[in-house]
Structures are given as C-alpha cells and as structure tokens.
Design an enzyme around this catalytic site. Structure first.
Site, PDB file in Angstrom:
ATOM      1  N   ASP A 140     -31.387 -10.664 -32.581  1.00 50.06           N
ATOM      2  CA  ASP A 140     -31.273 -11.687 -31.539  1.00 50.06           C
ATOM      3  C   ASP A 140     -32.545 -12.521 -31.477  1.00 50.06           C
ATOM      4  O   ASP A 140     -33.624 -11.989 -31.206  1.00 50.06           O
ATOM      5  CB  ASP A 140     -31.046 -10.960 -30.194  1.00 50.06           C
ATOM      6  CG  ASP A 140     -30.774 -11.897 -29.036  1.00 50.06           C
ATOM      7  OD1 ASP A 140     -30.780 -13.129 -29.229  1.00 50.06           O
ATOM      8  OD2 ASP A 140     -30.538 -11.377 -27.917  1.00 50.06           O
ATOM      9  N   MET A 156     -31.088 -12.381 -17.321  1.00 49.96           N
ATOM     10  CA  MET A 156     -32.540 -12.432 -17.094  1.00 49.96           C
ATOM     11  C   MET A 156     -32.828 -12.491 -15.599  1.00 49.96           C
ATOM     12  O   MET A 156     -32.115 -13.181 -14.860  1.00 49.96           O
ATOM     13  CB  MET A 156     -33.116 -13.673 -17.776  1.00 49.96           C
ATOM     14  CG  MET A 156     -32.791 -13.747 -19.270  1.00 49.96           C
ATOM     15  SD  MET A 156     -33.550 -15.184 -20.026  1.00 49.96           S
ATOM     16  CE  MET A 156     -32.883 -15.088 -21.685  1.00 49.96           C
ATOM     17  N   HIS A 211     -26.582  -8.276 -22.653  1.00 52.20           N
ATOM     18  CA  HIS A 211     -27.986  -7.994 -22.947  1.00 52.20           C
ATOM     19  C   HIS A 211     -28.768  -8.098 -21.640  1.00 52.20           C
ATOM     20  O   HIS A 211     -29.009  -9.194 -21.138  1.00 52.20           O
ATOM     21  CB  HIS A 211     -28.458  -9.019 -23.999  1.00 52.20           C
ATOM     22  CG  HIS A 211     -29.905  -8.920 -24.344  1.00 52.20           C
ATOM     23  ND1 HIS A 211     -30.536  -9.873 -25.114  1.00 52.20           N
ATOM     24  CD2 HIS A 211     -30.846  -7.989 -24.046  1.00 52.20           C
ATOM     25  CE1 HIS A 211     -31.804  -9.537 -25.269  1.00 52.20           C
ATOM     26  NE2 HIS A 211     -32.018  -8.397 -24.626  1.00 52.20           N
ATOM     27  N   HIS A 228     -21.970 -12.949 -26.374  1.00 53.68           N
ATOM     28  CA  HIS A 228     -23.259 -12.377 -25.967  1.00 53.68           C
ATOM     29  C   HIS A 228     -23.701 -12.997 -24.636  1.00 53.68           C
ATOM     30  O   HIS A 228     -23.791 -14.217 -24.509  1.00 53.68           O
ATOM     31  CB  HIS A 228     -24.293 -12.654 -27.061  1.00 53.68           C
ATOM     32  CG  HIS A 228     -25.620 -11.992 -26.856  1.00 53.68           C
ATOM     33  ND1 HIS A 228     -25.849 -10.674 -27.170  1.00 53.68           N
ATOM     34  CD2 HIS A 228     -26.802 -12.466 -26.371  1.00 53.68           C
ATOM     35  CE1 HIS A 228     -27.119 -10.363 -26.906  1.00 53.68           C
ATOM     36  NE2 HIS A 228     -27.722 -11.442 -26.408  1.00 53.68           N
ATOM     37  N   GLY A 258     -36.498 -14.117 -23.149  1.00 55.04           N
ATOM     38  CA  GLY A 258     -36.726 -15.014 -22.016  1.00 55.04           C
ATOM     39  C   GLY A 258     -36.143 -16.404 -22.201  1.00 55.04           C
ATOM     40  O   GLY A 258     -35.726 -17.021 -21.226  1.00 55.04           O
ATOM     41  N   MET A 270     -31.908  -8.047 -19.497  1.00 59.12           N
ATOM     42  CA  MET A 270     -33.374  -8.204 -19.504  1.00 59.12           C
ATOM     43  C   MET A 270     -33.805  -8.168 -18.046  1.00 59.12           C
ATOM     44  O   MET A 270     -34.182  -9.191 -17.453  1.00 59.12           O
ATOM     45  CB  MET A 270     -33.751  -9.538 -20.180  1.00 59.12           C
ATOM     46  CG  MET A 270     -33.507  -9.526 -21.684  1.00 59.12           C
ATOM     47  SD  MET A 270     -33.416 -11.177 -22.411  1.00 59.12           S
ATOM     48  CE  MET A 270     -31.670 -11.516 -22.223  1.00 59.12           C
ATOM     49  N   ASP A 318     -26.667 -13.135 -21.882  1.00 63.68           N
ATOM     50  CA  ASP A 318     -28.085 -12.867 -21.647  1.00 63.68           C
ATOM     51  C   ASP A 318     -28.394 -12.866 -20.157  1.00 63.68           C
ATOM     52  O   ASP A 318     -28.322 -13.901 -19.495  1.00 63.68           O
ATOM     53  CB  ASP A 318     -28.939 -13.942 -22.348  1.00 63.68           C
ATOM     54  CG  ASP A 318     -29.035 -13.700 -23.842  1.00 63.68           C
ATOM     55  OD1 ASP A 318     -29.361 -12.561 -24.236  1.00 63.68           O
ATOM     56  OD2 ASP A 318     -28.762 -14.640 -24.612  1.00 63.68           O
ATOM     57  N   SER A 357     -24.562 -16.625 -28.115  1.00 65.45           N
ATOM     58  CA  SER A 357     -25.147 -16.402 -26.785  1.00 65.45           C
ATOM     59  C   SER A 357     -24.783 -17.574 -25.882  1.00 65.45           C
ATOM     60  O   SER A 357     -25.185 -18.713 -26.140  1.00 65.45           O
ATOM     61  CB  SER A 357     -26.668 -16.307 -26.875  1.00 65.45           C
ATOM     62  OG  SER A 357     -27.206 -16.436 -25.564  1.00 65.45           O
ATOM     63  N   MET A 395     -35.043  -7.629 -31.326  1.00 66.34           N
ATOM     64  CA  MET A 395     -35.409  -8.973 -30.881  1.00 66.34           C
ATOM     65  C   MET A 395     -36.312  -9.617 -31.926  1.00 66.34           C
ATOM     66  O   MET A 395     -37.378  -9.081 -32.248  1.00 66.34           O
ATOM     67  CB  MET A 395     -36.178  -8.917 -29.551  1.00 66.34           C
ATOM     68  CG  MET A 395     -35.374  -8.483 -28.336  1.00 66.34           C
ATOM     69  SD  MET A 395     -33.905  -9.450 -27.996  1.00 66.34           S
ATOM     70  CE  MET A 395     -34.581 -11.088 -27.717  1.00 66.34           C
TER      71      MET A 395
END
Ligand code: DX5
Ligand code: ZN
Length: 220
Positions: free
Chosen positions: A178, A40, A69, A36, A145, A71, A38, A11, A140
């Site tokens: 993850d 957010m 991913h 990966h 977060g 979020m 992330d 990540s 998860m």
C-alpha cells in the site's frame, strides 16, 4: 509457493467523496477485486477520513471484499464498529495496538479476516509470534496518512522477506502492498512476492472512464 494471482484493491481515499457510492460501483464494474477503505483518526496519523457510518453506507454499493485499513488508536473499539458496518477484512498497525494478539483475536472472533500492517520502519520481526493467526500482511510503501506519496524502495526486500515467511507457513496469507503503487512499482512489488496491491492515485486518475484501463495496467 503460496503467492496468489494479484488482486487490485483501489483505495477510495482517492475517490470523489461527494459521490462515494457511485465511485465504489464504478471501480467494482471496472474490475477491482477488493475495495480498500482507509480509516484515519488525526491521532495515529495526521489526517481524518472515513468512519463506520460512511463505511456502512458504501458497503451497499458492492458485493466485493471490503478491505478496511485502520490507522487509528485505540484500535479495538473501531474493529467492532467496522465489522458491524460490513467490513470483510480488518487490518491494523501494531504500534496502535496496544495489544496486538488481543486485537487479532477480536477480529477473528467477529468472523473477519485479520491483517497486520507494517510501516516502512517497522521490522519484519513484529510478525514472529502472530503469523499463525493472520490472514493478511500489509506492507506500507509510504508513511501512512496521505495518498499520492512516492513509493519507498527499501520496502521491496522487506516484501521478499515476508514472502518467504508466508511460504514457510504453507498457508495462503495475502501479502498486500500500500502506497505509491503505479504500473511500474506494481511490477516490482509482484516480483518481490506481493499478491495484493492497494492503489489510490493510480486507479482514480482520469475519472471513471479510465478506471478499467488503470486497473488493468497494474496487473500486467
Ligand atoms: C496511506 C493509505 C493508502 C493510500 C494509497 O495512508 O493507506 O491506501 O491512500 O494512495 P496512493 O496509491 O495514492 O499512494
Ligand atoms: Zn491503506
């Protein structure tokens, strides 16, 4: 048994954000299978990270699978934006939907791999009516977060339960985990049936000279 050889997805949340292109090249050279990303939004989760423009810029630094991913809520506008920016796979949380089946179809219509993400408290039954459309399930093992959190043990039986569901389809749906993945928890995830592991802290600790050894330690 449809469990595949384990793929490691570092990540880039744990990378040096001032040198993201070089960091992506370094993990690629060190043996990462996927990259990966992330995403957010400070709304679905309490943090703000990478947008499609940054994704587009780092995409040029590796030919490997960019495993995005999301979020974020609402999710559909960013599915399109990240597909355009070069994502290969897009995963999202059913709670962020709001229309899970529609979002999966959107990902497929863009020619990308579709993934659904289960938070620690999200039941396996969320997969009931969509498994046939998925390419990946992401479990998860922390609450989303932040990087650097401790692995939540209760997710191991959940991984095993999803392994059985995937095997029953006969299709090679990736089963990814993850959060809090290190050499010790990685082993237990693989034993439970995972075949893709996301790791931030465990890959990036020690800087670029350590990445190859860190990735190797997660496989064995
Ligand atoms: C958490 C992210 C994870 C996280 C992993 O919301 O989805 O990818 O960054 O970080 P580590 O491996 O440090 O737990
Ligand atoms: Zn992630």
């Amino acid at each position: 048994m449809t469990q595949q050889p384990v793929r490691i997805a570092p990540s880039i949340l744990s990378a040096d954000f001032a040198a993201l292109g070089a960091e992506v090249e370094a993990i690629d050279a060190a043996g990462a299978d996927w990259i990966h990303v992330d995403v957010m939004d400070n709304h679905f989760v309490p943090n703000l990270t990478i947008g499609p423009m940054v994704m587009k810029a780092v995409r040029k630094h590796s030919k490997k699978r960019f495993d995005v991913h999301l979020m974020v809520t609402p999710v559909d506008p960013l599915i399109s934006a990240f597909a355009e920016a070069g994502a290969d796979g897009l995963s999202f949380h059913p709670e962020a939907g709001p229309h899970v089946h529609r979002s999966i179809q959107l990902i497929k219509s863009l020619g990308k791999r579709a993934g659904l993400v289960l938070n620690p408290a999200t039941p396996v039954s969320v997969l009931d009516n969509v498994m046939g459309d998925l390419d990946l399930v992401l479990v998860m093992s922390v609450n989303p977060g932040y990087g650097g959190q401790a692995f939540i043990e209760s997710q191991l039986p959940k991984i095993a339960a999803i392994r059985k569901l995937i095997d029953a389809t006969g299709r090679q749906i990736d089963l990814e985990v993850d959060g809090g993945v290190n050499p010790e928890t990685a082993k237990r995830c693989i034993q439970a049936g995972a075949d893709a592991l996301v790791a931030g802290t465990a890959v990036f600790t020690g800087g670029p000279s350590k990445y190859a050894a860190n990735i190797k330690a997660l496989r064995s």
